[in-house]
Design a protein around this motif. Structure first.
Motif, PDB file in Angstrom:
ATOM      1  N   VAL A  79       0.836  -1.209   0.000  1.00  0.00           N
ATOM      2  CA  VAL A  79       0.000   0.000   0.000  1.00  0.00           C
ATOM      3  C   VAL A  79       0.864   1.250   0.000  1.00  0.00           C
ATOM      4  O   VAL A  79       0.610   2.213  -0.734  1.00  0.00           O
ATOM      5  N   GLU A 116       2.459   1.475  -3.584  1.00  0.00           N
ATOM      6  CA  GLU A 116       1.633   1.473  -4.792  1.00  0.00           C
ATOM      7  C   GLU A 116       0.454   2.434  -4.768  1.00  0.00           C
ATOM      8  O   GLU A 116       0.016   2.903  -5.818  1.00  0.00           O
ATOM      9  N   ARG A 117      -0.081   2.708  -3.580  1.00  0.00           N
ATOM     10  CA  ARG A 117      -1.322   3.476  -3.541  1.00  0.00           C
ATOM     11  C   ARG A 117      -1.122   4.982  -3.421  1.00  0.00           C
ATOM     12  O   ARG A 117      -2.057   5.754  -3.586  1.00  0.00           O
TER      13      ARG A 117
END
Length: 998
Positions: A859, A862-863
């Motif tokens: 997370v 990537e987020r």
């Protein structure tokens, strides 16, 4: 002598102004004997002083030490009057003449006129035997002689001041002579310094006398000394300039070394510790780079700094620069070089910030218990007057050389002469300035020390009244001071802001106080980025003969000032115009503006500080009424909102009509909560609870409204419910937060496919009718099983089967914040009985725990939005909300089965339960709690400021400052906000990494 015989002279003393009657009676007898002067003559002389008791006591002590010096003073009428005035008004001068009674001889003829500048300079240089710039001696005795002579000169100025029938009339001339005397003292101290650093016997590193003589050294007075409006005892702000007059004798770099030593010794001669007390502090901190900068620079070095690095406030400080000592040619070249930079500073990009910093310095660092006693820095004090006049000069001086004056009173006269302010207001302002300066002068005379505080003791207040001749009693002078402060605050508005109205009124050019261009300059100076637009709004609000326009004309000058103090004055004024137009002549609105200054000020604060509020208030203008009653700003209870929502639905036959009213209810309550948050009426916890309640009520009302439209009576056995997830489930919503949800149904005899289709239609209807383009409500179902790939709604049995066979660790983690909010209570009860075993497991699977940690790392990488700075991301960055929430949720998965206190959807309550159980140290828990609260507050403030949702801390300084204002930080706290977040999140991240990954 009988008691009655004795009471008669004591009564006479009381009538003469004495308070310590028995003591005064004895001292009068003693003084008459010491100097052979008739007692009645002494009584009459003492009674004319500000404090007869202190005057008599001081003079007796001097006479005990040197009766002949006092006797000779008594032989000269002017000296005799002066010594009583000085001793009665100044304990400091009483102490001075006690130390140096021989100085009384200089009071002959005192009070008849003020000493001339050249005479004072000659006397000061003679006191140290100065010739060709060097004193006879560089020893401490020279400094003592200098200080004694300065105080003797000061006494002559004070004698003239105290003898005036109306001392306010001579405030400016007295202040000018005080500044000249300070310049003379600096000149004499510099002469001693030259001798001192060129004389090896003086105990300092010696420079050759020829090199010292060839070193150019100028002292530039700043502030009150530069403007020739100095007090009796005040810091003297200076800047030192150095150089060489002959490179063959001394190089420039060597000259700067010599000049630096001269500066240090000159300051020491004025204020260093010696037998004779120091005179005042010499403050060189207005120099380039302040305390961190070189004490002495060349002229070229100064100019390079001002061209490249100086801030606006530094140019504003240079407005009063004046060469006062040392090489006057060098000093005047310095002043001539910097003056054009002063008057072009108004065109600099950061001019507004510099002006705002000037205003902050008015009350910075005043202890809370001194604010109401401050004559100089308090509200309605001298700094308010000086700031107003100086700001007007800086705004209009760019194009008008005639108002470029150093002194406050001279500038005020020039501003009147050139039509920038009205003569009536300027006359009142000048009178107030003279009164406040006179009070300041008398307070400093009292002990010959720097002070700006109104005395508390009645006897000191009485002495102040008598010495200033402003009132007969102590209470009288206090009343005058309070009235003066009130008028100063009012005139500031009248002088700076009220003339803006004339620039937009339909007046002939000859009757305007300000032209449109001049009004444009004023608005720009106080922070309006679109002055032309602001003038149009002001004109629209104040033009006409209606009652509304009349009230707006009266109030607008004050409101412009309030808007200018806000984050976004332009938007605030625009929103106020729109709201005013929407409300028209509504009686309660006009009455509130007219009668409640607190409500009007709060209105400007919320409009200039929050676009979120401004945009909603344009649609709900009646919300302005809440500002007049704090109780109306407090969030309403869930019960009262439910009752209103049900009543709405009972009144409307169609779902569209009902939902239109429900959306209006939600907007209104979100606005109420936003206003309460900006005005500090609610805490962050209360705010989160209120936003959660409003969202719950909206969803519940929507479900009730769409149910009859979607579910026919024959399928009425169907159970359906909405489950809150994430921050919504934790009752931790902020402004801009999504509402995470899941949908569950139970067929109860309705065919399975039919039940599924109806549930999907219910979800679609809820989404459709809850949509609000003015205030979006995003119902996010991505936390459901299988995420976006899973069915939007599942049956209770399907949820049970999924969690039994396929549930992933993150889905159990998501359920920790699941909470039922709408629909069938029986269904919700059954649902949570089923999922409690999933989210509160007997033992957490090690593989599942590893998977949670792997997902968390993914997370983070990537987020995050592309190009985002992780350290500024409040939700996903290091030390952000997600760090705290994931760590707490892991602790819940590990311990909630045996510890019921951790079975909560609230992050902070679960964190506290973990701390109490010893699963986390107190210090670690506090750091996590601190960063979670700060991130939550920053996210909401960011949304309120811009009206747009963002999880990133802005890089724009203005936006950061706006966020700080909403969170009740002082103005210009952008760096503080940034540093606090970086430090707090960094500490929380260390805790997270140690406990989560360790």
């Amino acid at each position: 002598m009988t008691s009655s015989d004795r009471s008669s002279p004591l009564t006479g003393l009381a009538r003469r102004g004495f308070a310590r009657l028995t003591e005064a009676d004895a001292l009068l007898d003693e003084l008459a004997g010491l100097i052979s002067v008739d007692r009645e003559e002494l009584t009459a002389a003492a009674s004319r002083s500000a404090d007869p008791d202190e005057a008599l006591s001081g003079l007796v002590r001097i006479a005990r030490r040197d009766a002949e010096a006092v006797r000779q003073a008594a032989a000269d009428a002017a000296a005799w009057r002066a010594i009583w005035n000085l001793a009665g008004a100044s304990l400091g001068f009483g102490e001075f003449y006690l130390r140096h009674p021989e100085e009384l001889v200089h009071l002959r003829g005192a009070g008849e006129s003020l000493p001339a500048d050249e005479a004072m300079r000659t006397a000061m240089l003679d006191s140290v035997g100065a010739r060709d710039g060097f004193a006879e001696s560089g020893g401490e005795s020279a400094w003592v002689a200098l200080r004694v002579r300065y105080r003797s000169i000061l006494a002559g100025i004070a004698a003239y001041d105290l003898v005036q029938d109306d001392p306010t009339e001579v405030v400016d001339s007295v202040s000018a002579r005080l500044a000249d005397a300070a310049g003379a003292a600096l000149e004499a101290s510099l002469a001693v310094a030259r001798t001192r650093i060129s004389d090896p016997s003086a105990g300092t590193t010696a420079f050759p006398r020829a090199q010292v003589a060839a070193t150019c050294f100028a002292i530039i007075a700043m502030g009150k000394a530069g403007a020739q409006e100095l007090n009796y005892v005040s810091d003297v702000d200076v800047i030192f300039v150095g150089g060489t007059s002959d490179e063959d004798v001394v190089s420039e770099s060597r000259a700067i070394d010599i000049a630096t030593r001269l500066a240090m010794q000159t300051m020491r001669g004025i204020s260093g510790a010696e037998i004779e007390p120091g005179l005042w502090e010499v403050d060189p901190n207005l120099r380039p780079e302040g305390k961190q900068g070189a004490l002495v620079r060349t002229l070229d070095s100064h100019l390079t700094y001002y061209d490249r690095w100086a801030k606006s406030w530094e140019f504003q400080a240079l407005l009063k620069a004046r060469a006062v000592a040392g090489d006057m040619d060098l000093g005047e070249r310095y002043v001539a070089a910097v003056q054009p930079k002063v008057w072009t500073s108004g065109a600099r990009e950061n001019f507004v910030e510099g002006v705002q910093k000037m205003r902050e310095r008015v009350t910075d660092h005043i202890p809370a218990d001194e604010v109401t006693r401050q004559i100089k820095l308090g509200p309605g004090g001298l700094r308010d007057i000086e700031f107003t006049v100086q700001l007007l000069q800086l705004v209009h001086g760019l194009s008008d050389e005639r108002i470029r004056q150093r002194g406050t009173l001279a500038a005020l006269d020039a501003l009147v002469a050139e039509g920038y302010i009205g003569r009536t207001d300027a006359t009142a302002f000048e009178r107030d300035y003279r009164v406040l300066r006179l009070l300041e002068h008398r307070l400093q005379l009292r002990a010959l020390r720097r002070t700006h505080l109104m005395p508390i003791k009645p006897d000191e207040q009485r002495a102040l009244a008598r010495s200033s001749k402003l009132a007969e009693t102590g209470q009288g002078v206090l009343d005058l001071w309070e009235a003066t402060k009130r008028e100063v605050r009012d005139i500031h508005v009248r002088l700076f802001y009220r003339p803006l109205l004339s620039a937009v009124a339909a007046l002939p050019e000859s009757e305007r106080t300000l032209s449109t261009a001049q009004a444009h300059d004023r608005l720009s100076a106080i922070g309006f980025r679109d002055p032309a637009g602001a003038l149009r709004h002001i004109a629209a609000l104040t033009t006409g003969l209606s009652r509304k326009a009349s009230i707006q004309r009266h109030l607008m000058p004050v409101m412009i000032r309030w808007f200018a103090d806000g984050v976004d004055p332009d938007y605030g004024l625009l929103a106020f115009r729109r709201i005013s137009e929407r409300l028209g002549n509504t009686p309660w609105f006009l009455r509130m503006l007219r009668d409640s200054s607190a409500a009007a000020e709060s209105l400007t604060r919320v409009l200039s500080g929050s676009r979120y509020i401004g945009e909603l208030m344009e649609w709900i203008p009646e919300s302005a009424a809440w500002l007049d009653d704090e109780e109306l700003l407090r969030p309403r209870s869930g019960i009262s909102l439910q009752e209103e929502a049900r009543a709405i639905q009972a009144r409307h036959a169609s779902v569209d009509d009902a939902m239109r009213s429900v959306r209006a209810l939600r907007r209104r309550e979100m606005l109420r909560t936003a206003m309460a948050g900006v005005l500090g009426v609610v805490t962050i916890e209360e705010l989160a609870s209120a936003l959660t309640t409003i969202t719950e009520v909206s969803i519940q009302a929507t479900l009730r409204a769409v149910w009859p439209e979607v579910v026919p009576p024959e399928d009425g056995a169907l159970d359906f419910a909405v489950i809150a997830m994430g921050r919504f489930g934790g009752s931790e919503l902020g402004f801009g937060s999504d509402a995470d949800v899941m949908y569950v149904y139970r067929a109860n005899g309705v065919p399975a496919q039919r039940a599924h289709d109806l549930s999907v239609k219910l979800v679609a209807a809820i989404r459709q009718h809850s949509e609000d383009h003015r205030l979006p409500l995003d119902l996010d179902a991505d936390l459901r099983p299988e995420g976006r790939n899973g069915p939007i709604a599942r049956s209770l049995e399907a949820y049970a089967e999924y969690y039994r066979r396929w549930s992933l660790s993150w889905e159990a983690q998501a359920l920790l914040r699941a909470r039922g909010i709408a629909g069938s209570v029986k269904l919700l009860t059954a649902f949570f009985e089923m999922v409690d075993g999933v989210r509160y497991p007997h033992a957490i699977d090690p593989n599942g725990l590893r998977e949670i940690k792997r997902i968390k790392a993914r997370v983070e990488s990537e987020r995050l939005p592309q190009g985002a700075d992780p350290s500024r991301h409040l939700k996903l960055g290091p030390g952000s909300l997600s760090d705290v929430e994931w760590l707490v949720q892991v602790l819940q998965l590990q311990h909630a089965h045996e510890l019921r206190g951790m079975r909560t959807t609230s992050t902070l309550r679960a964190l506290e339960a973990a701390r109490e159980a010893g699963f986390i140290e107190d210090s670690d828990a506090e750091r996590l709690r601190e960063t979670w609260l700060l991130a939550s507050r920053l996210r909401s403030a960011n949304t309120l400021l811009s009206g747009q949702t963002s999880d990133a801390l802005p890089t724009d300084r203005a936006k950061l400052d706006g966020i700080g204002r909403i969170l009740e930080y002082p103005p210009r706290s952008a760096s503080v906000i940034e540093e606090q977040w970086m430090g707090t999140s960094r500490r929380a991240r260390r805790v997270f990494e140690r406990l989560f990954y360790g």
